[in-house]
Design a protein around this motif. Structure first.
Motif, PDB file in Angstrom:
ATOM      1  N   ASP A 106       0.828  -1.203   0.000  1.00 58.58           N
ATOM      2  CA  ASP A 106       0.000   0.000   0.000  1.00 58.58           C
ATOM      3  C   ASP A 106       0.867   1.259   0.000  1.00 58.58           C
ATOM      4  OD1 ASP A 106      -2.218  -1.567   0.029  1.00 58.58           O
ATOM      5  OD2 ASP A 106      -2.528  -1.432   2.211  1.00 58.58           O
ATOM      6  N   GLU A 107       2.006   1.177   0.677  1.00 53.27           N
ATOM      7  CA  GLU A 107       2.895   2.347   0.731  1.00 53.27           C
ATOM      8  C   GLU A 107       3.459   2.655  -0.650  1.00 53.27           C
ATOM      9  OE1 GLU A 107       2.906  -0.121   2.726  1.00 53.27           O
ATOM     10  OE2 GLU A 107       2.622   0.638   4.776  1.00 53.27           O
ATOM     11  N   ASP A 108       3.781   1.603  -1.442  1.00 55.11           N
ATOM     12  CA  ASP A 108       4.332   1.825  -2.784  1.00 55.11           C
ATOM     13  C   ASP A 108       3.295   2.504  -3.687  1.00 55.11           C
ATOM     14  OD1 ASP A 108       6.712   0.670  -2.057  1.00 55.11           O
ATOM     15  OD2 ASP A 108       6.103  -1.349  -2.721  1.00 55.11           O
ATOM     16  N   VAL A 109       2.036   1.990  -3.625  1.00 55.45           N
ATOM     17  CA  VAL A 109       0.978   2.578  -4.449  1.00 55.45           C
ATOM     18  C   VAL A 109       0.754   4.039  -4.075  1.00 55.45           C
ATOM     19  CG1 VAL A 109      -1.460   2.491  -5.015  1.00 55.45           C
ATOM     20  CG2 VAL A 109      -0.153   0.369  -4.806  1.00 55.45           C
ATOM     21  N   ALA A 110       0.686   4.330  -2.789  1.00 55.93           N
ATOM     22  CA  ALA A 110       0.475   5.703  -2.322  1.00 55.93           C
ATOM     23  C   ALA A 110       1.617   6.592  -2.756  1.00 55.93           C
ATOM     24  CB  ALA A 110       0.320   5.728  -0.793  1.00 55.93           C
ATOM     25  N   GLY A 111       2.840   6.101  -2.683  1.00 53.05           N
ATOM     26  CA  GLY A 111       4.000   6.909  -3.078  1.00 53.05           C
ATOM     27  C   GLY A 111       3.974   7.224  -4.556  1.00 53.05           C
ATOM     28  N   ARG A 112       3.637   6.158  -5.407  1.00 58.58           N
ATOM     29  CA  ARG A 112       3.610   6.412  -6.845  1.00 58.58           C
ATOM     30  C   ARG A 112       2.484   7.368  -7.207  1.00 58.58           C
ATOM     31  NH1 ARG A 112       2.594   1.755  -8.316  1.00 58.58           N
ATOM     32  NH2 ARG A 112       0.462   2.005  -9.080  1.00 58.58           N
ATOM     33  N   THR A 113       1.326   7.202  -6.566  1.00 58.90           N
ATOM     34  CA  THR A 113       0.188   8.088  -6.848  1.00 58.90           C
ATOM     35  C   THR A 113       0.506   9.523  -6.468  1.00 58.90           C
ATOM     36  OG1 THR A 113      -1.329   6.269  -6.453  1.00 58.90           O
ATOM     37  CG2 THR A 113      -2.242   8.493  -6.398  1.00 58.90           C
ATOM     38  N   GLY A 114       1.116   9.691  -5.307  1.00 61.85           N
ATOM     39  CA  GLY A 114       1.489  11.040  -4.869  1.00 61.85           C
ATOM     40  C   GLY A 114       2.495  11.667  -5.810  1.00 61.85           C
ATOM     41  N   GLY A 115       3.437  10.833  -6.297  1.00 61.42           N
ATOM     42  CA  GLY A 115       4.437  11.373  -7.229  1.00 61.42           C
ATOM     43  C   GLY A 115       3.807  11.793  -8.530  1.00 61.42           C
ATOM     44  N   ASP A 116       2.811  10.987  -9.032  1.00 64.50           N
ATOM     45  CA  ASP A 116       2.123  11.378 -10.269  1.00 64.50           C
ATOM     46  C   ASP A 116       1.379  12.684 -10.092  1.00 64.50           C
ATOM     47  OD1 ASP A 116       3.112   9.113 -11.420  1.00 64.50           O
ATOM     48  OD2 ASP A 116       1.261   7.935 -11.127  1.00 64.50           O
ATOM     49  N   GLU A 117       0.708  12.858  -8.940  1.00 63.68           N
ATOM     50  CA  GLU A 117      -0.047  14.095  -8.693  1.00 63.68           C
ATOM     51  C   GLU A 117       0.881  15.300  -8.639  1.00 63.68           C
ATOM     52  OE1 GLU A 117      -2.178  13.387  -5.172  1.00 63.68           O
ATOM     53  OE2 GLU A 117      -3.735  12.147  -6.100  1.00 63.68           O
ATOM     54  N   ARG A 118       2.043  15.099  -7.975  1.00 60.69           N
ATOM     55  CA  ARG A 118       2.991  16.210  -7.908  1.00 60.69           C
ATOM     56  C   ARG A 118       3.517  16.543  -9.300  1.00 60.69           C
ATOM     57  NH1 ARG A 118       4.461  13.553  -3.110  1.00 60.69           N
ATOM     58  NH2 ARG A 118       6.112  12.408  -4.191  1.00 60.69           N
ATOM     59  N   GLY A 119       3.740  15.506 -10.107  1.00 57.56           N
ATOM     60  CA  GLY A 119       4.216  15.748 -11.470  1.00 57.56           C
ATOM     61  C   GLY A 119       3.184  16.469 -12.302  1.00 57.56           C
ATOM     62  N   ASP A 120       1.901  16.074 -12.160  1.00 64.29           N
ATOM     63  CA  ASP A 120       0.835  16.765 -12.900  1.00 64.29           C
ATOM     64  C   ASP A 120       0.721  18.219 -12.467  1.00 64.29           C
ATOM     65  OD1 ASP A 120       0.313  14.413 -14.192  1.00 64.29           O
ATOM     66  OD2 ASP A 120      -1.378  13.855 -12.897  1.00 64.29           O
ATOM     67  N   TRP A 121       0.834  18.448 -11.153  1.00 58.89           N
ATOM     68  CA  TRP A 121       0.739  19.822 -10.646  1.00 58.89           C
ATOM     69  C   TRP A 121       1.869  20.688 -11.193  1.00 58.89           C
ATOM     70  CZ3 TRP A 121       4.155  22.698  -7.722  1.00 58.89           C
ATOM     71  CH2 TRP A 121       3.679  23.916  -7.244  1.00 58.89           C
ATOM     72  N   ALA A 122       3.058  20.113 -11.253  1.00 56.86           N
ATOM     73  CA  ALA A 122       4.209  20.857 -11.764  1.00 56.86           C
ATOM     74  C   ALA A 122       4.039  21.169 -13.244  1.00 56.86           C
ATOM     75  CB  ALA A 122       5.492  20.058 -11.532  1.00 56.86           C
ATOM     76  N   GLU A 155       1.179  21.437 -14.899  1.00 55.18           N
ATOM     77  CA  GLU A 155       0.127  22.452 -15.027  1.00 55.18           C
ATOM     78  C   GLU A 155       0.647  23.833 -14.660  1.00 55.18           C
ATOM     79  OE1 GLU A 155      -3.102  21.216 -12.668  1.00 55.18           O
ATOM     80  OE2 GLU A 155      -3.635  19.475 -13.912  1.00 55.18           O
ATOM     81  N   SER A 156       1.466  23.906 -13.630  1.00 56.52           N
ATOM     82  CA  SER A 156       2.024  25.199 -13.226  1.00 56.52           C
ATOM     83  C   SER A 156       2.914  25.759 -14.317  1.00 56.52           C
ATOM     84  CB  SER A 156       2.821  25.055 -11.920  1.00 56.52           C
ATOM     85  OG  SER A 156       1.975  24.632 -10.866  1.00 56.52           O
ATOM     86  N   LEU A 157       3.746  24.859 -14.906  1.00 59.70           N
ATOM     87  CA  LEU A 157       4.623  25.307 -15.988  1.00 59.70           C
ATOM     88  C   LEU A 157       3.814  25.773 -17.196  1.00 59.70           C
ATOM     89  CD1 LEU A 157       7.448  22.610 -15.840  1.00 59.70           C
ATOM     90  CD2 LEU A 157       7.634  25.025 -15.229  1.00 59.70           C
ATOM     91  N   LEU A 158       2.720  25.054 -17.500  1.00 63.17           N
ATOM     92  CA  LEU A 158       1.880  25.451 -18.614  1.00 63.17           C
ATOM     93  C   LEU A 158       1.233  26.809 -18.364  1.00 63.17           C
ATOM     94  CD1 LEU A 158       0.147  22.069 -19.552  1.00 63.17           C
ATOM     95  CD2 LEU A 158       1.765  23.376 -20.945  1.00 63.17           C
ATOM     96  N   ARG A 159       0.755  27.025 -17.123  1.00 63.42           N
ATOM     97  CA  ARG A 159       0.132  28.309 -16.802  1.00 63.42           C
ATOM     98  C   ARG A 159       1.142  29.454 -16.904  1.00 63.42           C
ATOM     99  NH1 ARG A 159      -2.816  25.282 -12.857  1.00 63.42           N
ATOM    100  NH2 ARG A 159      -1.280  25.826 -11.253  1.00 63.42           N
ATOM    101  N   LEU A 160       2.353  29.193 -16.416  1.00 66.24           N
ATOM    102  CA  LEU A 160       3.389  30.225 -16.509  1.00 66.24           C
ATOM    103  C   LEU A 160       3.729  30.522 -17.958  1.00 66.24           C
ATOM    104  CD1 LEU A 160       5.804  29.153 -13.616  1.00 66.24           C
ATOM    105  CD2 LEU A 160       4.394  31.214 -13.708  1.00 66.24           C
ATOM    106  N   ALA A 161       3.802  29.461 -18.778  1.00 66.55           N
ATOM    107  CA  ALA A 161       4.120  29.657 -20.198  1.00 66.55           C
ATOM    108  C   ALA A 161       3.022  30.444 -20.898  1.00 66.55           C
ATOM    109  CB  ALA A 161       4.316  28.302 -20.880  1.00 66.55           C
TER     110      ALA A 161
END
Length: 326
Positions: free
Chosen positions: A5-21, A23-29
């Motif tokens: 469960d810890e591995d799944v949570a870690g990968r999911t959290g990493g994907d969300e952080r990557g998506d947020w980053a 989106e932020s880069l796209l908004r700045l661009a």
């Protein structure tokens, strides 16, 4: 290998952080692109205005139109109008150069039955007013058959009245403000202010009196006396001009030359004006020529255009230079 469960949570959290980053880069661009487009549009507008401004100046330089409109020509007898509007100073519409030009053209016109000097001015430079006064007196001698009348509208004070005093007669509205025969000089004193703020005054001069009436230094009684003498001398010149122009029509009120102002009715009682009449009434009933021709020098189309474009360019430049918070 089975994921915990810890591995799944870690990968999911990493994907969300990557998506947020991302989106932020796209908004700045996108924000950067919008800012570039906005800057490009302002740049195009600014360059277009510069070209228009240069085009107008080119036409003026090639004498497409004179700096002032051509002298008006009337077909028959008329009253010649010359305006003195606003502050009397070297770089204003009521400067001596402009008013004198209009007066000369008015007197030189063979169809001029009388000159109407319409004054709406709080005063200004005693030098400019004195130059106009002297020229009116000279023109009256050169053209003795052409009367010149001053008509005050809202206000005829200080330098405005200085000019009016040269006319044959002065007319006003009953609510006009007339007078203010005096001289003033304005200044401020910041000695205590800079002491409280801890500001060090640094002044280097060559000449013992070069810092005359410096607002950051304590007043020197000798300097004040010297300047007061200058103002008194100019005041006496003003008084002499008014007395020469008005003669025995002036009353004997001791407050006449104190700097006070009066309504048109009050000025009539004191002999500062001769009657209460409008410019139209003077043209029709006194001069006898109801048709009025304006001899006031006006800026021509190209000069007005260049000044307006210049003001627009300044606004655009300030808009471009103004910092923005995004």
């Amino acid at each position: 290998m089975a994921e915990t469960d810890e591995d799944v949570a870690g990968r999911t959290g990493g994907d969300e952080r990557g998506d947020w980053a991302r989106e932020s880069l796209l908004r700045l661009a996108e924000a950067g692109m919008r800012e570039q487009r906005r800057a490009r549009r302002w740049g195009i507008l600014f360059k277009s205005l510069v070209l228009l401004y240069l085009f107008a100046l080119l036409f003026a330089a090639l004498n497409v139109g004179p700096l002032m409109e051509r002298k008006p020509v009337a077909a028959g007898p008329h009253t010649a109008l010359v305006d003195v509007q606003g502050l009397i100073a070297a770089d204003t519409d009521a400067s001596a150069d402009r008013v004198v030009e209009g007066l000369r053209n008015a007197f030189e016109d063979d169809n001029t039955q009388g000159v109407l000097l319409r004054i709406n001015s709080p005063g200004g430079s005693p030098v400019q007013a004195g130059m106009i006064y002297d020229e009116i007196r000279r023109l009256r001698q050169e053209y003795p058959d052409t009367p010149v009348y001053a008509v005050t509208t809202d206000i005829c004070a200080s330098g405005g009245y200085y000019i009016a005093a040269a006319a044959d007669r002065i007319f006003a509205n009953r609510a006009s403000l007339v007078g203010s025969i005096g001289v003033r000089m304005d200044s401020f004193g910041f000695v205590e202010a800079i002491d409280k703020l801890g500001i060090e005054r640094r002044l280097i001069t060559a000449g013992d009196n070069k810092a005359l009436l410096d607002p950051f230094l304590p007043q020197d009684p000798q300097e004040v006396d010297h300047v007061q003498g200058l103002l008194n001398a100019i005041h006496e010149q003003f008084i002499t001009a008014v007395k020469a122009g008005r003669g025995d029509r002036l009353g004997d009120d001791p407050a006449m030359f104190s700097g006070l102002i009066w309504t048109g009715e009050g000025a009539l009682e004191k002999g500062l004006v001769d009657d209460l009449m409008t410019p139209g009434e003077v043209a029709r009933d006194v001069i006898g020529a109801e048709e009025v021709v304006d001899f006031t020098p006006r800026k021509d189309f190209w000069r007005r255009l260049s000044e307006r474009v210049g003001a627009t360019l300044l606004e655009v430049f300030n808009e471009q230079a103004e910092p923005r918070l995004r």
